[in-house]
Structure formats: C-alpha cells, structure tokens
Design a protein around this motif. Structure first.
Motif, PDB file in Angstrom:
ATOM      1  N   GLU A 105      18.066  10.502  80.789  1.00  0.00           N
ATOM      2  CA  GLU A 105      18.202  11.186  79.509  1.00  0.00           C
ATOM      3  C   GLU A 105      18.720  10.218  78.443  1.00  0.00           C
ATOM      4  O   GLU A 105      19.613   9.420  78.693  1.00  0.00           O
ATOM      5  N   ALA A 106      18.124  10.284  77.265  1.00  0.00           N
ATOM      6  CA  ALA A 106      18.534   9.405  76.166  1.00  0.00           C
ATOM      7  C   ALA A 106      19.905   9.830  75.642  1.00  0.00           C
ATOM      8  O   ALA A 106      20.244  11.004  75.641  1.00  0.00           O
ATOM      9  N   GLU A 107      20.665   8.866  75.200  1.00  0.00           N
ATOM     10  CA  GLU A 107      21.983   9.138  74.633  1.00  0.00           C
ATOM     11  C   GLU A 107      21.823   9.781  73.263  1.00  0.00           C
ATOM     12  O   GLU A 107      21.014   9.354  72.452  1.00  0.00           O
ATOM     13  N   LEU A 108      22.609  10.821  73.007  1.00  0.00           N
ATOM     14  CA  LEU A 108      22.552  11.500  71.721  1.00  0.00           C
ATOM     15  C   LEU A 108      23.293  10.687  70.670  1.00  0.00           C
ATOM     16  O   LEU A 108      24.301  10.057  70.959  1.00  0.00           O
ATOM     17  N   THR A 109      22.787  10.722  69.456  1.00  0.00           N
ATOM     18  CA  THR A 109      23.420  10.030  68.343  1.00  0.00           C
ATOM     19  C   THR A 109      24.103  11.056  67.458  1.00  0.00           C
ATOM     20  O   THR A 109      23.490  12.046  67.061  1.00  0.00           O
ATOM     21  N   GLU A 124      24.912  16.174  65.600  1.00  0.00           N
ATOM     22  CA  GLU A 124      23.890  15.470  66.373  1.00  0.00           C
ATOM     23  C   GLU A 124      22.702  15.185  65.460  1.00  0.00           C
ATOM     24  O   GLU A 124      22.229  16.049  64.742  1.00  0.00           O
TER      25      GLU A 124
END
Length: 77
Positions: free
Chosen positions: A2-6, A44
């Motif tokens: 899973e991609a890291e949230l910004t 987010e």
C-alpha cells in the motif's frame, strides 16, 4: 504493498488547491476528512483533491464556463 498517504496542513492544503484557509475549514465542516498529528490539523492529499473537484464542479459558474468552451463536464456523483 500500500502506498504511503500524504498529509498536508490546512495552510498547505489551501495553497495546493488555490483556496483560502477559511475555505478549507468550511470544507472540513462539510465533511472533508482530517486528523490531528503533533498538534497540527492534517488533511490527506487525495481526499483534499476529491473535495476540491466536487466543490468546483458543483459551482454553476464553472460549469457554464466549461460548456461555453466546449469542454466536457465531468459527471461527479
């Protein structure tokens, strides 16, 4: 994987979408998801952009301008 949230602060979020801090606060009251991290309110990035699209394309003036230029108006639910 899973991609890291910004996450963005309220001020950075306002700069990112070209709106005022006050507008971002209004969007938070209207349902924009946010969190508190290290005593800062964070939003987010992808959620911010979804809200920006929704609020922008609900504006009848924006829609009128897009139609006048012959551009496709997105169908946002």
């Amino acid at each position: 994987m899973e991609a890291e949230l910004t996450y963005l602060t309220t001020r950075a979020a306002a700069r990112r979408v070209g709106r005022s801090v006050r507008t971002i606060r209004r969007w938070r009251r209207a349902g924009l998801a946010w969190r508190v991290h290290d005593h800062l309110i964070e939003i987010e990035k992808e959620e911010l952009l979804r809200m920006w699209r929704r609020m922008t394309f609900q504006n009848p003036i924006v829609l009128k301008k897009l139609r006048a230029r012959g551009e496709k108006v997105p169908d946002l639910v």
